[in-house]
Design an enzyme around this catalytic site. Sequence first.
Site, PDB file in Angstrom:
ATOM      1  N   ALA A 193       0.850  -1.178   0.000  1.00  0.00           N
ATOM      2  CA  ALA A 193       0.000   0.000   0.000  1.00  0.00           C
ATOM      3  C   ALA A 193       0.886   1.228   0.000  1.00  0.00           C
ATOM      4  CB  ALA A 193      -0.929   0.004   1.212  1.00  0.00           C
ATOM      5  N   SER A 234       1.322   4.098  -3.150  1.00  0.00           N
ATOM      6  CA  SER A 234       0.429   5.089  -3.739  1.00  0.00           C
ATOM      7  C   SER A 234      -1.031   4.674  -3.564  1.00  0.00           C
ATOM      8  CB  SER A 234       0.744   5.225  -5.230  1.00  0.00           C
ATOM      9  OG  SER A 234       2.031   5.787  -5.392  1.00  0.00           O
ATOM     10  N   ILE A 271       8.882   4.029   7.337  1.00  0.00           N
ATOM     11  CA  ILE A 271       8.316   5.079   8.183  1.00  0.00           C
ATOM     12  C   ILE A 271       9.433   6.028   8.627  1.00  0.00           C
ATOM     13  CG2 ILE A 271       7.024   5.568  10.293  1.00  0.00           C
ATOM     14  CD1 ILE A 271       5.560   4.057   7.892  1.00  0.00           C
ATOM     15  N   THR A 272       9.318   7.268   8.167  1.00  0.00           N
ATOM     16  CA  THR A 272      10.315   8.282   8.514  1.00  0.00           C
ATOM     17  C   THR A 272      10.215   8.608  10.003  1.00  0.00           C
ATOM     18  OG1 THR A 272      10.051   9.199   6.317  1.00  0.00           O
ATOM     19  CG2 THR A 272      11.179  10.575   7.926  1.00  0.00           C
ATOM     20  N   GLY A 293      31.066  19.874 -12.784  1.00  0.00           N
ATOM     21  CA  GLY A 293      31.865  18.968 -13.608  1.00  0.00           C
ATOM     22  C   GLY A 293      32.280  17.742 -12.808  1.00  0.00           C
ATOM     23  N   GLU A 318       5.398  10.980   0.136  1.00  0.00           N
ATOM     24  CA  GLU A 318       4.139  11.689   0.390  1.00  0.00           C
ATOM     25  C   GLU A 318       3.318  11.813  -0.892  1.00  0.00           C
ATOM     26  OE1 GLU A 318       5.588  14.463   3.968  1.00  0.00           O
ATOM     27  OE2 GLU A 318       3.539  14.760   3.309  1.00  0.00           O
ATOM     28  N   GLN A 327       3.498  11.387  -9.817  1.00  0.00           N
ATOM     29  CA  GLN A 327       2.434  10.918 -10.698  1.00  0.00           C
ATOM     30  C   GLN A 327       1.088  10.991  -9.961  1.00  0.00           C
ATOM     31  OE1 GLN A 327       5.543   9.550 -10.475  1.00  0.00           O
ATOM     32  NE2 GLN A 327       6.036  10.351 -12.524  1.00  0.00           N
TER      33      GLN A 327
END
Lengths: 383, 262, 403
Positions: free
Chosen positions: A129, A131, A156-157, A339, A363, A367
């Site tokens: 689960a 998007s 999980i942040t 460069g 988050e 898209q």
Amino acid sequence: MDYLFTEEQKMIQDLCMQIAKEKIKPVAAHYDETGEFAWDIIKVLAESDICGIYIPEEYGGMGGGILELAIATEALSWGCGGISLGFAATGLGTFPIILFGNEEQKNKYLPDIASGKKLAAFALTEAEAGSDAGGIKTTARKEGDHYILNGTKQWITNGGEAEIYSVVAMTNKDKGPRGASAFIVEKGTPGLFFGKKENKMGIRSSSTREVIFTDCKIPKENLLGKEGLGFIVAMKTFDNSRPGVAAQALGIAQRALDEAVAYTHERRQFGQAISSFQGVQFMLADMATSIEASRGLIYSAARMIDSGAKNIAKVSAMCKLYASDVAMRVTTDAVQLFGGYGYMKEYPVEKLMRDAKITQIYEGTNQIQRGVIASALIKEGLA
Amino acid sequence: MNIIVLIKQVPETTDVKIDPVTNTLKREGVQSIINPFDVYAIEEGIRLRERAGAGKVTVITMGPPQALEALREAVSMGCDDAILLSDRKFAGSDTWATSYTLSKAIKKLGKFDVIICGKQASDGDTAQVGPGVSTHLDIPQVTYVKKIEEITIEKARVERMTEEGYDIMETPLPALFTVVKEINVPRLPSLKGKMRAKKIEIPVWTAESLECDGKKIGLDGSPTRVMKVFTPAPREGGEMLSGEPEEVAKKLVGLLRDAVLG
Amino acid sequence: MSGKEPIQVILEKCVGCTLCVKVCPFAAITMSGKKAAIDLNKCTLCGACREACKFTAIVIEKKEEKKNDLSVYRDVWVFAEQKQGVIQSISFELLGKGRELADKLGVNLSAVLLGDGTEKAARDLVERGADKVYVVDSPKLGAYLDDPYTKILTALVNKYKPEVVLCGATVIGRSLISRVAVLTNAGLTADCTGLDIDQKERLLLQTRPAFGGNIMATIITPNTRPQMATVRHKVMTEAVAVPARKGEIIKETFSDDMYLSRTKLIDMVREIEETVNLAEANIIVSGGRGLGAKENFDMIRELALTLNAAVGASRSAVDADWIPYSHQVGQTGKTVCPKLYIACGISGQIQHLIGMKSSEIIVAINKDPEAPIFKVATYGIVGDVFKIVPKLTQYFKETLHKS
């Protein structure tokens, strides 16, 4: 550009920029390398009253809104997009409580978050689960005065570092999205476990872990809002938090531009600074212009949300989409301007490019953001 | 515990560059900052107050009206009160007159337990004002303090940095300390502190309000005079050695032979 | 502008050339209607503008004070700093310079020595050129303490009235002489790098760096005596010892209360890592961020050991915890002035340069050809410190072994 900030907003900006320059920048490469969580910086943020800027004053915060959060996140992300996430992701985990928590829950949790004593996290995503948030498998079963949580949240942040988790779980699988509910789970609750820290491409100092519930028993008072509101909680939270992700992207992009301007001025080839070449100048000009456009969009969206506007999903998605795409492009260009040096870890821009990428993904991928924007457009068209 | 911190506003020397054409100081973009060593003094003052659990930190500077900015910054870090000593009569003060003027302000302020200063200012580098103040006030001092080990209202045990290591000193209070960088890591301002600093009323004390002896302040009170100021000849560009590591190392050892053996 | 202002622009003379605007170190001068205007809030009366003005359009009003009778002040004094009974090399350097000043003034050179068991030290001072040594010997003066040293030196100054007092710009020297200057109403100039005598006015011309060495100032004490100055390590040349040189040793004693100290010395801790005192070292080998890791300082230490040098460090190396703060050279660390300074992997931020750029020979080894350190280097090597430094150690060992 002058964005007509209030005195307080200017102070937040100045202070966060000072923290970014003096405290975060010198340690950013270290934390990027080791992937450790930057608790020393969180302590600085706490001492400087930054942790509570978006939390209402009655709960110990500074009473600011999305704009203040965005201003702070942008500045801190200038220092390091990974380290700033400890702060920004706490915002994400806190919004469910600010938006849907009852008085008791707010009194219990917000003051410690505002003072920086505790971090928060938002646990929605699962392996299947992403998007498609409808695919959530984690369940919450009611048993007397408790809910029993089972399932695994992924990526999980602030996972493991946070004390307070806002968790979305299914209370009624048959109802599909309407069967999801949101809960507060405290670290230390029996049955709450953390998986290993993910080894990421960018934002490496931020903690990203699995959050695992195995018969994790929480009091029924920890339900946020009502049963079945889980997705509403998630969507409203994202509507409020997306400008924050956008601000993170903006900060990273601004840093890339600043580094590029300084470097191209210093670097000499063919007997002159490379910034005197038109090819380089055009790149710098495009970078700066898109950054400023992104900034304008973010601040406007944040002000709109703070003013209490209702249909904010579209504009919130727009600023996340635009700012993250700009960040990716600008950081890539910065590496190009450096460069060969830009490709080396001793120089700061390759990290910026790695850090920028996530802002297009999490988050809600860009898209998905486009989908949100398009469906809002179509809805508006039909109205 | 009542703590007084003495600070000085200085130009951010990192920005002071010499114009290669005119051989004069380029000043564009030179900002004023709190003398870097005084920031450690401010931090230590706040920490002492926090350690004691009560009391206040008063920050004092002598300077032009712009020095209010430095005082506000100190308040934003957590100092409670600030006082500016400003008067045209103070212009031209050397360290003798400056320490006299500061000591008059401290006397006017009344009771205190500790005075803290940075070890020296980054523009003048004299390290004379702190000891001067303690002498005018006739209180004990410990200079180059790198740690305050123990402190009560009566006495303190501190570490004084020396050329070889450090001395552990004990002193009765009130006393004056000058502090070195090693003593702490200064905090940044807090948002609440910044808001307080914005609003705080900072009194300006003049020669008259300090009841200064006119012969002891400003140019008249300063035994020393600047006779001339000049820019030193810039160091000449040296010689670049190139080649493989063995080769350059050999060359260099040859060039340095005399210096090393001498 | 009223006539009372201490500095004035004579508008008739000012041609608006802006020379003064450029030289003002304090940004106190602006052009107003094509004439110079001085902001007294910023002006420190340093006189740079007056010097620069080709049209004598700037005057600094000097109140002609009644000249004190300065003629009773005679002799050049050197405060002899001792630690555990051993005279510090800075004091011999001061005697070297003091001799020259005393000769120009036609007076005696004296040393003042406070300590416990001072006989040998007093003789050393005589051998190094002191015509007289004022000695105060007491068990209470063994180690430096602010109170008794201040009281006693002040009393000696008041009694013998020296014309000039020199003191090392050391931890002890700076703490002590600042207090004595206040108590004797003397002018004091810190950290002098040049001292000379205006023979006509009998003035000590004290030249010192300010703004981290970006400007130099010459300072005088016109109306009061003594004229006091502190001097940095290694700036002056040590006086050569002349064995069996004759000099007068004058013993002074004071009442008990003069020896009392409010502060107590509990312990003296020597930090073992410091093999050679940074300030006194003739050679310093320094490491910076370019070393990359703590263990790489071993390479620096080995070269230092070979050369009998002290180990220095840039701020970033200290901040990274590779080496203690006591090794830091630069604005927030120590100012050094050795004969030879070897900077390894140090980019040369201005704050670092301030602390070492007056070294006699500077060697810079850095991989970045644009590094600012090369601008001050006598010898620069663009290259890999990890390859070059071990080679240097090897070749120096061979060279020193041969000689």
